[in-house]
Scaffold this motif. Structure first.
Motif, PDB file in Angstrom:
ATOM      1  N   LEU A  17     -33.996 -25.593  24.380  1.00  0.00           N
ATOM      2  CA  LEU A  17     -34.591 -24.631  23.447  1.00  0.00           C
ATOM      3  C   LEU A  17     -33.515 -23.862  22.694  1.00  0.00           C
ATOM      4  CD1 LEU A  17     -37.520 -23.220  25.622  1.00  0.00           C
ATOM      5  CD2 LEU A  17     -37.668 -24.864  23.759  1.00  0.00           C
ATOM      6  N   THR A  18     -32.539 -23.332  23.424  1.00  0.00           N
ATOM      7  CA  THR A  18     -31.506 -22.525  22.766  1.00  0.00           C
ATOM      8  C   THR A  18     -30.646 -23.367  21.821  1.00  0.00           C
ATOM      9  OG1 THR A  18     -30.023 -22.811  24.677  1.00  0.00           O
ATOM     10  CG2 THR A  18     -31.434 -20.854  24.660  1.00  0.00           C
ATOM     11  N   ASN A  19     -30.401 -24.610  22.194  1.00  0.00           N
ATOM     12  CA  ASN A  19     -29.625 -25.489  21.310  1.00  0.00           C
ATOM     13  C   ASN A  19     -30.401 -25.826  20.039  1.00  0.00           C
ATOM     14  OD1 ASN A  19     -27.564 -25.510  23.170  1.00  0.00           O
ATOM     15  ND2 ASN A  19     -28.122 -27.473  24.058  1.00  0.00           N
ATOM     16  N   SER A  20     -31.695 -26.040  20.183  1.00  0.00           N
ATOM     17  CA  SER A  20     -32.530 -26.313  19.013  1.00  0.00           C
ATOM     18  C   SER A  20     -32.554 -25.103  18.083  1.00  0.00           C
ATOM     19  CB  SER A  20     -33.955 -26.671  19.452  1.00  0.00           C
ATOM     20  OG  SER A  20     -33.968 -27.830  20.253  1.00  0.00           O
ATOM     21  N   TYR A  21     -32.627 -23.917  18.673  1.00  0.00           N
ATOM     22  CA  TYR A  21     -32.614 -22.691  17.867  1.00  0.00           C
ATOM     23  C   TYR A  21     -31.277 -22.539  17.144  1.00  0.00           C
ATOM     24  CZ  TYR A  21     -32.872 -17.691  16.747  1.00  0.00           C
ATOM     25  OH  TYR A  21     -32.861 -16.478  16.096  1.00  0.00           O
ATOM     26  N   ALA A  22     -30.191 -22.854  17.828  1.00  0.00           N
ATOM     27  CA  ALA A  22     -28.862 -22.756  17.213  1.00  0.00           C
ATOM     28  C   ALA A  22     -28.741 -23.702  16.025  1.00  0.00           C
ATOM     29  CB  ALA A  22     -27.783 -23.065  18.248  1.00  0.00           C
ATOM     30  N   VAL A  23     -29.244 -24.923  16.172  1.00  0.00           N
ATOM     31  CA  VAL A  23     -29.200 -25.890  15.078  1.00  0.00           C
ATOM     32  C   VAL A  23     -30.069 -25.416  13.918  1.00  0.00           C
ATOM     33  CG1 VAL A  23     -29.882 -28.229  14.397  1.00  0.00           C
ATOM     34  CG2 VAL A  23     -28.618 -27.865  16.514  1.00  0.00           C
ATOM     35  N   TYR A  24     -31.232 -24.857  14.235  1.00  0.00           N
ATOM     36  CA  TYR A  24     -32.106 -24.333  13.176  1.00  0.00           C
ATOM     37  C   TYR A  24     -31.397 -23.230  12.390  1.00  0.00           C
ATOM     38  CZ  TYR A  24     -35.567 -21.419  10.926  1.00  0.00           C
ATOM     39  OH  TYR A  24     -36.227 -20.660  10.002  1.00  0.00           O
ATOM     40  N   LEU A  25     -30.736 -22.331  13.095  1.00  0.00           N
ATOM     41  CA  LEU A  25     -30.027 -21.251  12.409  1.00  0.00           C
ATOM     42  C   LEU A  25     -28.909 -21.807  11.526  1.00  0.00           C
ATOM     43  CD1 LEU A  25     -29.661 -18.441  15.120  1.00  0.00           C
ATOM     44  CD2 LEU A  25     -31.242 -18.521  13.192  1.00  0.00           C
ATOM     45  N   GLY A  44     -24.328 -22.804  21.987  1.00  0.00           N
ATOM     46  CA  GLY A  44     -25.140 -22.517  20.813  1.00  0.00           C
ATOM     47  C   GLY A  44     -24.292 -22.139  19.612  1.00  0.00           C
ATOM     48  N   LEU A  45     -23.240 -21.367  19.850  1.00  0.00           N
ATOM     49  CA  LEU A  45     -22.344 -20.953  18.775  1.00  0.00           C
ATOM     50  C   LEU A  45     -21.660 -22.159  18.133  1.00  0.00           C
ATOM     51  CD1 LEU A  45     -20.930 -18.618  17.257  1.00  0.00           C
ATOM     52  CD2 LEU A  45     -19.210 -18.606  19.080  1.00  0.00           C
TER      53      LEU A  45
END
Length: 261
Positions: free
Chosen positions: A82-90, A168-169
């Motif tokens: 989830l957090t990786n998907s959010y990072a890519v979206y950002l 994520g960064l």
């Protein structure tokens, strides 16, 4: 600069809360799943041990589920999806969405340099990533670690959460650069999804082949939960992640400064 960051945080807080809610639902499900399975974890572990190795790698089962670290590592794996998907979206939408919404022309003609605009958006995204990583770490602690009596590695909660943020960064920076090189927002989304799938494919391959030399090819393995929990964050991977992140953001800034809108 400060006003731009505050404005971007205000515009993205609703979406951040939605992602936090999804993480909370996942961790809550994991907690109740543990309560229902704790009496039969030994049987479940025996059953899973007969699964093909590739399946165990794909589902994040790399440790003994009867141990606190094994269960936490499995739940951590799903939280990182989830957090990786959010990072890519950002990374994809940070600046490129302004083109899709037709606001790029207005934004980049304000009495503020493009460099400051992109930098402010990147800073706001990093703040959101940090908030989600900390929230995920807290959720994992209360729903996956405390029910099992805690981890033997006392600093593991902090180091693995830090690893979650750094992963994520790195993904954010890579996809921010990728989005700056594409002409359309849809193209940036496709490339961002492809990058994430590629990194997951390499990660699963490295796990399946037990080839640590492949870890340097995917940010998803820079801060592997078991390695970080037991041995801490490796300086070589930390340095590699920082080089990739800083280099990608600086390059993306330059591309956006020279790009015609």
């Amino acid at each position: 600069m400060k006003a731009l960051v505050k404005n971007e945080l205000r515009l993205t807080r609703k979406l951040l809360l939605i992602w936090m809610g999804i993480v909370l639902i996942l961790c809550g499900f994991a907690y109740f799943e543990y309560l229902s399975l704790k009496e039969s974890l030994n049987e479940l572990t025996g059953l899973i041990s007969n699964f093909p190795k590739i399946l165990k790698a794909m589902f994040g089962v790399s440790g003994d589920l009867t141990s606190a670290l094994g269960w936490y590592g499995c739940m951590y794996y799903w939280a990182t999806m989830l957090t990786n998907s959010y990072a890519v979206y950002l990374g994809v939408s940070c600046v490129a969405k302004e083109q899709a919404q037709g606001t790029a022309e207005y934004l980049f003609t304000k009495p503020v340099g493009r460099n400051k605009v992109v930098c402010a958006k990147a800073v706001a995204c990093v703040c959101n990533l940090l908030a989600l990583a900390v929230f995920s770490g807290l959720c994992n602690y209360f729903t996956a670690i405390l029910p099992l009596g805690g981890l033997e590695q006392r600093e593991a909660v902090f180091t693995t959460t830090l690893g979650l943020f750094l992963t994520g960064l790195t993904l954010f920076a890579i996809t921010l650069l990728a989005s700056s090189l594409t002409r359309t927002y849809k193209g940036a989304v496709r490339i961002g999804a492809g990058i994430l799938l590629l990194f997951y494919g390499i990660s699963i391959t490295a796990e399946y082949l037990e080839a640590p030399m492949l870890y340097c090819l995917t940010p998803l393995k820079f801060f592997d939960v078991y390695t970080v929990a037991i041995s801490g964050i490796q300086f070589s991977f930390l340095l590699l992640a920082m080089i990739i992140a800083i280099g990608s953001v600086i390059t993306a800034q330059r591309v956006w400064m020279l790009r015609e809108i």
